[in-house]
Scaffold this motif. Structure first.
Motif, PDB file in Angstrom:
ATOM      1  N   SER A 196      13.190  -6.061 -44.397  1.00 25.48           N
ATOM      2  CA  SER A 196      11.900  -5.935 -45.069  1.00 25.48           C
ATOM      3  C   SER A 196      11.487  -7.303 -45.610  1.00 25.48           C
ATOM      4  CB  SER A 196      11.983  -4.920 -46.211  1.00 25.48           C
ATOM      5  OG  SER A 196      13.015  -5.270 -47.106  1.00 25.48           O
ATOM      6  N   LEU A 228      11.590   0.988 -44.444  1.00 24.26           N
ATOM      7  CA  LEU A 228      12.959   0.962 -43.926  1.00 24.26           C
ATOM      8  C   LEU A 228      13.086   1.784 -42.653  1.00 24.26           C
ATOM      9  CD1 LEU A 228      15.113   1.174 -47.189  1.00 24.26           C
ATOM     10  CD2 LEU A 228      14.287  -0.833 -45.944  1.00 24.26           C
ATOM     11  N   LEU A 244      21.085  -1.474 -44.498  1.00 19.24           N
ATOM     12  CA  LEU A 244      20.217  -0.441 -45.046  1.00 19.24           C
ATOM     13  C   LEU A 244      20.968   0.412 -46.059  1.00 19.24           C
ATOM     14  CD1 LEU A 244      18.674   0.753 -41.657  1.00 19.24           C
ATOM     15  CD2 LEU A 244      17.520  -0.647 -43.383  1.00 19.24           C
TER      16      LEU A 244
END
Length: 300
Positions: A196, A228, A244
């Protein structure tokens, strides 16, 4: 202006149709009650009662005003009760901002229980990045946010962790390490990463970069995605790998796998926090009651 006391006196006479009984009901003498009704009739400009030595009856104007008086007092009583509920945090309006909270069953359950227990609170919900949430909370455009660590100074905001989860690595299914039970972070030094953008959430971005640095390398980020879930799609499409939150680690698909990370790093880097945030400068009983409810449900 007609006082509410005068409305109550009129209603008592209209219901009793007898001045003495109405006066007893109101715990007052009869002459002052008669004088009060005469003042009311003068204020309205019409007789409200037909009187003689044997009976008292409502005039058509009196019957119409009885409906008005009852409705006025009922609306006032409901308004007072609503004001008290707002002051107690039992009614009002909340604007919530949030990241993707779909994976967090415990938080969703807490929100559902709060709405069930406090039906007089209305909501406006807005999905937003951490940076956007901080701006909304600071300006008063939002009451409570669910976000990641901002990574910037936020003196007016209270930030309270409500969830912690490990960081995992997402790999294309054909990756050389996809078959391992866990992946050493240092072994990913030469990989292309998708992440991101820092502008969307400086704290989250900087944490992942710092985690890589503890393993001896700076991540080579080749693509960005604001959501995400977009990063998951980019990994599946072969653009790179991603670090993540574990909540996104869905069961392995044919095109992507999720693996725990092995790294010699502190928990503060290996785990991600979901924070509940609010502006402590702004006064809001309904917000404070909501925060307490979520806190009890999430952290006991």
């Amino acid at each position: 202006m007609i006082e509410t006391r005068l409305l109550r006196q009129f209603i008592a006479v209209a219901e009793e149709l007898h001045f003495n009984r109405a006066a007893e009901r109101l715990h007052m003498a009869q002459p002052p009650l008669s004088q009060a009704i005469r003042r009311l009739e003068q204020e309205i400009g019409s007789a409200l009662f037909e009187r003689n030595n044997r009976s008292v009856a409502l005039t058509p104007a009196g019957a119409a005003f009885l409906e008005t008086a009852r409705g006025t007092l009922a609306a006032l009583e409901e308004g007072v009760a609503h004001t008290r509920r707002v002051a107690q945090g039992m009614a009002g309006h909340l604007t919530l901002t949030f990241l993707n909270i779909a994976p967090y069953a415990e938080l969703l359950r807490a929100l559902r229980d709060y709405r069930r227990d406090t039906p007089a609170v209305a909501f406006t919900l807005r999905e937003a990045s951490t940076r956007e949430q901080v701006a909304a909370l600071e300006s008063g455009a939002a009451d409570v946010g669910f976000l990641r660590t901002p990574g910037t100074t936020t003196p007016d905001l209270c930030l309270e962790p409500i969830l912690r989860e490990p960081i995992v690595v997402a790999l294309p299914a054909g990756h050389s390490r996809a078959g391992q039970d866990a992946v050493a972070l240092a072994s990913l030094a030469d990989e292309a990463f998708v992440a991101s953008p820092r502008a969307s959430g400086q704290g989250f971005h900087d944490q992942l970069v710092q985690l890589c640095r503890t393993a001896g390398f700076a991540p080579r980020i080749v693509q960005h995605g604001r959501q995400l879930q977009t990063l998951v799609a980019l990994v599946a499409a072969g653009f790179g790998i991603a670090m993540l939150p574990a909540s996104l680690a869905l069961p392995d698909r044919s095109d992507i796998v999720f693996r725990p990370l092995l790294a010699d790093a502190p928990d503060s880097l290996l785990q991600l926090e979901l924070l509940m945030a609010w502006n402590h400068v702004r006064v809001s009983p309904v917000r404070d009651r909501f925060i307490d409810a979520i806190r009890r449900a999430m952290v006991g």
